[in-house]
Design a protein around this motif. Sequence first.
Motif, PDB file in Angstrom:
ATOM      1  N   ARG A 199     -34.449  31.112  43.783  1.00  0.00           N
ATOM      2  CA  ARG A 199     -33.345  31.208  42.825  1.00  0.00           C
ATOM      3  C   ARG A 199     -33.800  31.719  41.463  1.00  0.00           C
ATOM      4  N   ASP A 200     -35.101  31.598  41.178  1.00  0.00           N
ATOM      5  CA  ASP A 200     -35.625  32.038  39.880  1.00  0.00           C
ATOM      6  C   ASP A 200     -36.187  33.458  39.910  1.00  0.00           C
ATOM      7  N   VAL A 201     -36.094  34.138  41.048  1.00  0.00           N
ATOM      8  CA  VAL A 201     -36.632  35.496  41.166  1.00  0.00           C
ATOM      9  C   VAL A 201     -35.520  36.504  40.910  1.00  0.00           C
ATOM     10  N   ALA A 202     -35.775  37.424  39.984  1.00  0.00           N
ATOM     11  CA  ALA A 202     -34.761  38.415  39.617  1.00  0.00           C
ATOM     12  C   ALA A 202     -34.701  39.560  40.620  1.00  0.00           C
ATOM     13  N   ASP A 203     -33.530  40.155  40.718  1.00  0.00           N
ATOM     14  CA  ASP A 203     -33.340  41.410  41.440  1.00  0.00           C
ATOM     15  C   ASP A 203     -33.793  41.334  42.893  1.00  0.00           C
ATOM     16  N   ILE A 204     -33.252  40.377  43.628  1.00  0.00           N
ATOM     17  CA  ILE A 204     -33.541  40.280  45.056  1.00  0.00           C
ATOM     18  C   ILE A 204     -32.238  40.195  45.846  1.00  0.00           C
ATOM     19  N   THR A 205     -32.323  40.603  47.093  1.00  0.00           N
ATOM     20  CA  THR A 205     -31.224  40.420  48.035  1.00  0.00           C
ATOM     21  C   THR A 205     -31.695  39.483  49.128  1.00  0.00           C
ATOM     22  N   VAL A 206     -30.929  38.439  49.387  1.00  0.00           N
ATOM     23  CA  VAL A 206     -31.276  37.446  50.398  1.00  0.00           C
ATOM     24  C   VAL A 206     -30.259  37.512  51.528  1.00  0.00           C
ATOM     25  N   VAL A 207     -30.741  37.761  52.722  1.00  0.00           N
ATOM     26  CA  VAL A 207     -29.901  37.757  53.918  1.00  0.00           C
ATOM     27  C   VAL A 207     -30.272  36.515  54.724  1.00  0.00           C
ATOM     28  N   THR A 208     -29.300  35.674  54.992  1.00  0.00           N
ATOM     29  CA  THR A 208     -29.598  34.415  55.673  1.00  0.00           C
ATOM     30  C   THR A 208     -28.502  34.040  56.654  1.00  0.00           C
ATOM     31  N   ASN A 209     -28.884  33.299  57.683  1.00  0.00           N
ATOM     32  CA  ASN A 209     -27.906  32.708  58.594  1.00  0.00           C
ATOM     33  C   ASN A 209     -27.842  31.200  58.384  1.00  0.00           C
TER      34      ASN A 209
ATOM     35  N   GLY B 119     -35.201  38.121  54.219  1.00  0.00           N
ATOM     36  CA  GLY B 119     -34.474  37.347  55.217  1.00  0.00           C
ATOM     37  C   GLY B 119     -34.949  35.917  55.222  1.00  0.00           C
ATOM     38  N   LEU B 120     -34.018  34.978  55.391  1.00  0.00           N
ATOM     39  CA  LEU B 120     -34.349  33.555  55.490  1.00  0.00           C
ATOM     40  C   LEU B 120     -33.607  32.958  56.681  1.00  0.00           C
ATOM     41  N   SER B 121     -34.345  32.360  57.598  1.00  0.00           N
ATOM     42  CA  SER B 121     -33.714  31.683  58.721  1.00  0.00           C
ATOM     43  C   SER B 121     -33.264  30.288  58.297  1.00  0.00           C
TER      44      SER B 121
ATOM     45  N   THR C 130     -25.094  25.709  64.309  1.00  0.00           N
ATOM     46  CA  THR C 130     -25.931  24.833  65.147  1.00  0.00           C
ATOM     47  C   THR C 130     -26.168  23.507  64.422  1.00  0.00           C
ATOM     48  N   PRO C 131     -26.766  22.500  65.106  1.00  0.00           N
ATOM     49  CA  PRO C 131     -27.095  21.241  64.430  1.00  0.00           C
ATOM     50  C   PRO C 131     -28.015  21.421  63.224  1.00  0.00           C
ATOM     51  N   SER C 132     -28.817  22.494  63.208  1.00  0.00           N
ATOM     52  CA  SER C 132     -29.711  22.736  62.077  1.00  0.00           C
ATOM     53  C   SER C 132     -29.036  23.548  60.971  1.00  0.00           C
ATOM     54  N   GLU C 133     -27.703  23.679  61.053  1.00  0.00           N
ATOM     55  CA  GLU C 133     -26.913  24.380  60.036  1.00  0.00           C
ATOM     56  C   GLU C 133     -27.223  25.880  59.977  1.00  0.00           C
ATOM     57  N   ALA C 134     -27.635  26.448  61.107  1.00  0.00           N
ATOM     58  CA  ALA C 134     -27.841  27.891  61.193  1.00  0.00           C
ATOM     59  C   ALA C 134     -26.656  28.524  61.911  1.00  0.00           C
TER      60      ALA C 134
ATOM     61  N   THR D   8     -28.246  39.146  45.116  1.00  0.00           N
ATOM     62  CA  THR D   8     -27.199  39.329  46.117  1.00  0.00           C
ATOM     63  C   THR D   8     -27.537  38.454  47.323  1.00  0.00           C
ATOM     64  N   VAL D   9     -26.578  37.674  47.781  1.00  0.00           N
ATOM     65  CA  VAL D   9     -26.785  36.790  48.931  1.00  0.00           C
ATOM     66  C   VAL D   9     -25.797  37.172  50.028  1.00  0.00           C
ATOM     67  N   VAL D  10     -26.324  37.444  51.208  1.00  0.00           N
ATOM     68  CA  VAL D  10     -25.510  37.812  52.365  1.00  0.00           C
ATOM     69  C   VAL D  10     -25.631  36.707  53.405  1.00  0.00           C
ATOM     70  N   LEU D  11     -24.523  36.071  53.744  1.00  0.00           N
ATOM     71  CA  LEU D  11     -24.493  35.035  54.774  1.00  0.00           C
ATOM     72  C   LEU D  11     -23.862  35.616  56.029  1.00  0.00           C
ATOM     73  N   THR D  12     -24.609  35.596  57.128  1.00  0.00           N
ATOM     74  CA  THR D  12     -24.070  36.120  58.383  1.00  0.00           C
ATOM     75  C   THR D  12     -22.961  35.211  58.889  1.00  0.00           C
ATOM     76  N   GLY D  13     -22.123  35.750  59.716  1.00  0.00           N
ATOM     77  CA  GLY D  13     -21.171  34.912  60.419  1.00  0.00           C
ATOM     78  C   GLY D  13     -21.850  34.268  61.615  1.00  0.00           C
TER      79      GLY D  13
END
Length: 270
Positions: free
Chosen positions: A113-123, A98-100, A149-153, A140-145
């Motif tokens: 971006r250089d790490v293989a075989d990961i799933t990133v879930v981020t808002n 997860g990445l905030s 916010t002003p910080s682009e979250a 795999t990248v999952v972007l929440t709906g």
Amino acid sequence: MLASQRRSRILEEVQRSGAVRVSALVEHLGVSDMTIRRDLEVLAQEGRLQKVHGGAVLPGGPSIEEPGFAAKSGRQNPEKQAIAAEALRLVEPGMAIGLSGGTTTWTFARLLRDVADITVVTNSVQVADLFSGEPRTDQTVVLTGGIRTPSEALVGPFAVSAIRSVNLDLMFMGVHGMDLRSGFTTPNLVEAETDRAFVETSRRFVVLADHTKYGVLGISTIAGIDAADVLITDSGLAEEHRIVLRERVGELVVVDAGPGTGDEAEEPPA
């Protein structure tokens, strides 16, 4: 140069970048370390800046003041790059991460971006854009709906629902501030709820925060200091603060943001 002119130059630099180091001002203005420290003391007494270990930052704003992504992107870049490099050591192929939102997590995402075989879930819209520019079949990248916010979250009930539907190995979070009493905080009430969902759904909670975040207070608490399994910060953090944090967090990692930390790094988007 007169003292008043020198102090004006110092203020211009603080306002431009959000923070200054004593060593950089000594080189830039061609005066002694002691002279710069006296100037900072005078400006701090006038309420025009806030002294921190090794330099100065803009005065602490209201607890609901939320700087935009672009405004934060020029601050403490060497520290962010060093913190990101250290955080990468925790990541292994096959993990769900997860990445905030925020510029520190954006800096970290560049390395992921250089790490293989990961799933990133981020808002974070900006983090998701990084991966979309160089799509890989083993990521795999999952972007929440949610509401931006002003910080682009992306925050709010849609984001919270999406986050609570996954299980994360590691959650990497940037914060607005950290305080022993109030914990890790944000100036956005709705973002705090979204961030708490990230913490609750992760096996390990990792905070990425440079030294200027210590003592800064946002209106809403994300989690207590002792909730962090790992806190990665930089060597600008005063020793007395390191001592108390070591007693509270699972693991405190302090990195050196010296020369060669990645000056060639791409600039965060405006």
